[in-house]
Design a protein around this motif. Structure first.
Motif, PDB file in Angstrom:
ATOM      1  N   VAL A   1       0.844  -1.203   0.000  1.00 44.09           N
ATOM      2  CA  VAL A   1       0.000   0.000   0.000  1.00 44.09           C
ATOM      3  C   VAL A   1       0.877   1.250   0.000  1.00 44.09           C
ATOM      4  O   VAL A   1       0.622   2.208  -0.739  1.00 44.09           O
ATOM      5  N   GLY A   2       1.939   1.237   0.833  1.00 47.22           N
ATOM      6  CA  GLY A   2       2.835   2.387   0.911  1.00 47.22           C
ATOM      7  C   GLY A   2       3.540   2.661  -0.404  1.00 47.22           C
ATOM      8  O   GLY A   2       3.620   3.814  -0.845  1.00 47.22           O
ATOM      9  N   ILE A   3       4.065   1.611  -1.027  1.00 49.11           N
ATOM     10  CA  ILE A   3       4.768   1.785  -2.302  1.00 49.11           C
ATOM     11  C   ILE A   3       3.813   2.282  -3.381  1.00 49.11           C
ATOM     12  O   ILE A   3       4.116   3.206  -4.134  1.00 49.11           O
ATOM     13  N   GLY A   4       2.636   1.650  -3.461  1.00 43.61           N
ATOM     14  CA  GLY A   4       1.662   2.069  -4.454  1.00 43.61           C
ATOM     15  C   GLY A   4       1.196   3.499  -4.240  1.00 43.61           C
ATOM     16  O   GLY A   4       1.078   4.284  -5.193  1.00 43.61           O
ATOM     17  N   ALA A   5       0.944   3.849  -2.964  1.00 45.46           N
ATOM     18  CA  ALA A   5       0.480   5.202  -2.663  1.00 45.46           C
ATOM     19  C   ALA A   5       1.561   6.231  -2.948  1.00 45.46           C
ATOM     20  O   ALA A   5       1.277   7.308  -3.495  1.00 45.46           O
ATOM     21  N   LEU A   6       2.821   5.912  -2.589  1.00 46.14           N
ATOM     22  CA  LEU A   6       3.912   6.854  -2.848  1.00 46.14           C
ATOM     23  C   LEU A   6       4.073   7.078  -4.340  1.00 46.14           C
ATOM     24  O   LEU A   6       4.234   8.226  -4.800  1.00 46.14           O
ATOM     25  N   THR A   7       4.029   6.007  -5.116  1.00 43.52           N
ATOM     26  CA  THR A   7       4.135   6.136  -6.566  1.00 43.52           C
ATOM     27  C   THR A   7       3.011   7.005  -7.122  1.00 43.52           C
ATOM     28  O   THR A   7       3.236   7.896  -7.954  1.00 43.52           O
ATOM     29  N   PHE A   8       1.806   6.756  -6.630  1.00 44.26           N
ATOM     30  CA  PHE A   8       0.651   7.536  -7.106  1.00 44.26           C
ATOM     31  C   PHE A   8       0.780   9.009  -6.760  1.00 44.26           C
ATOM     32  O   PHE A   8       0.569   9.887  -7.619  1.00 44.26           O
ATOM     33  N   PHE A   9       1.135   9.320  -5.513  1.00 45.75           N
ATOM     34  CA  PHE A   9       1.205  10.727  -5.097  1.00 45.75           C
ATOM     35  C   PHE A   9       2.364  11.453  -5.775  1.00 45.75           C
ATOM     36  O   PHE A   9       2.262  12.648  -6.066  1.00 45.75           O
ATOM     37  N   LEU A  10       3.477  10.747  -6.014  1.00 43.02           N
ATOM     38  CA  LEU A  10       4.564  11.377  -6.773  1.00 43.02           C
ATOM     39  C   LEU A  10       4.098  11.725  -8.183  1.00 43.02           C
ATOM     40  O   LEU A  10       4.387  12.821  -8.694  1.00 43.02           O
ATOM     41  N   TRP A  11       3.389  10.785  -8.800  1.00 41.31           N
ATOM     42  CA  TRP A  11       2.849  11.051 -10.145  1.00 41.31           C
ATOM     43  C   TRP A  11       1.857  12.209 -10.101  1.00 41.31           C
ATOM     44  O   TRP A  11       1.901  13.118 -10.942  1.00 41.31           O
ATOM     45  N   LEU A  12       0.969  12.213  -9.108  1.00 41.12           N
ATOM     46  CA  LEU A  12      -0.064  13.241  -9.007  1.00 41.12           C
ATOM     47  C   LEU A  12       0.545  14.622  -8.798  1.00 41.12           C
ATOM     48  O   LEU A  12       0.187  15.586  -9.501  1.00 41.12           O
ATOM     49  N   PHE A  13       1.473  14.725  -7.831  1.00 39.80           N
ATOM     50  CA  PHE A  13       2.057  16.040  -7.548  1.00 39.80           C
ATOM     51  C   PHE A  13       2.953  16.520  -8.693  1.00 39.80           C
ATOM     52  O   PHE A  13       3.042  17.724  -8.945  1.00 39.80           O
ATOM     53  N   GLU A  14       3.613  15.591  -9.393  1.00 34.38           N
ATOM     54  CA  GLU A  14       4.390  15.995 -10.565  1.00 34.38           C
ATOM     55  C   GLU A  14       3.474  16.589 -11.624  1.00 34.38           C
ATOM     56  O   GLU A  14       3.796  17.615 -12.239  1.00 34.38           O
TER      57      GLU A  14
END
Length: 289
Positions: A85-98
């Motif tokens: 969950v942490g890895i998936g969420a971090l990947t998603f939020f990095l993509w979103l904020f970028e």
């Protein structure tokens, strides 16, 4: 899946999502715009971004996959589920904020002179994000997995493990990053590690009093009546006198330290008093679990 189990999972997953969002925001809002560094796998992804403009979310996902499977074997299914969950969420939020930064919805904090300010806020933001994730049993992959393994098997502080590994990786980045930026980065990493430990140990700090006195029962009764605090009498034997006596053990808030000290002195000015820091206090009179 019944509603009770669903609620329990939500209580764990929601803070992990919040923590990864804070961490991703700190990276893209403070670290990258000021060309600072980070440790661990994230540091590698930042170097790749600086050198080849590879999106951080992409390298984060690719580099974390092997560590994910390592965590699966060592930490077990339940722990690694939250790591996933942490890895998936971090990947998603990095993509979103970028995407939000590129679209102009978020304007990163950039400075040319006051890098210490960027370092301080980066450390607090990254540490808060990781601390929340760790506190609720998750990781964001990378060296977080290694830190959790060391914490479980050796009892090492997760913040200290991360700090040690980060220093090694950041030191290696001297080949690519200006020296002064590395020094500012070390400030951010140190603050981040302290914030992680602070959140892990608990934001609510209290003081534990251990009182050795020939008048222990009277002191315990006075604390109970005057301060309405729970008190424990612990049987003890004086090593020199060989006489049986009691020790008083009591936990109070920081605001009550002076009052308790005065009560003890009013009964026995010669009492031997030991005061220790206490973190994350639960129970009657304190924060409920």
């Amino acid at each position: 899946m019944n509603s009770t189990k669903t609620f329990a999972i939500t209580k764990t997953v929601a803070p992990i999502l919040l923590g990864t969002a804070i961490y991703a925001f700190g990276l893209l809002y403070f670290i990258i715009p000021n060309q600072l560094m980070e440790g661990g796998v994230t540091g590698i992804t930042i170097l790749l971004n600086y050198a080849f403009q590879i999106p951080i979310f992409l390298t984060t996902l690719i580099l974390n996959l092997p560590l994910f499977f390592l965590g699966w074997k060592i930490l077990g299914g339940k722990q690694i589920a939250y790591t996933g969950v942490g890895i998936g969420a971090l990947t998603f939020f990095l993509w979103l904020f970028e995407r939000m930064i590129h679209s102009g919805w978020i304007v990163p904090f950039t400075t040319k002179n006051d890098f210490i300010l960027a370092s301080l806020y980066a450390g607090v933001t990254l540490g808060a994000g990781l601390g929340i994730v760790f506190r609720f049993g998750g990781t964001t992959g990378g060296v977080d997995i290694i830190a959790r393994i060391c914490g479980r098997n050796f009892g090492w502080s997760m913040g200290q493990v991360i700090l040690s590994i980060d220093i090694l990786i950041i030191g290696a980045s001297l080949l690519y990053i200006p020296r002064e930026k590395i020094l500012y980065t070390l400030v951010a990493v140190f603050i981040s590690s302290r914030v992680i430990d602070f959140i892990q140990e608990g934001a609510y700090a209290a003081k534990a009093f251990t009182i050795i006195s020939d008048h222990a029962p009277e002191i315990a009764d006075l604390i109970t009546v005057e301060m309405d605090r729970g008190v424990t009498l612990i049987p003890a034997i004086g090593a020199y006198s060989k006489q049986a006596k009691h020790m008083v053990y009591c936990v109070v808030s920081r605001q009550e330290i002076r009052r308790l000290s005065q009560l003890v002195k009013s009964i026995d000015p010669r009492a031997f008093v030991i005061i220790n820091d206490v973190h994350d206090v639960h129970g009657e009179g304190f924060r409920e679990t």
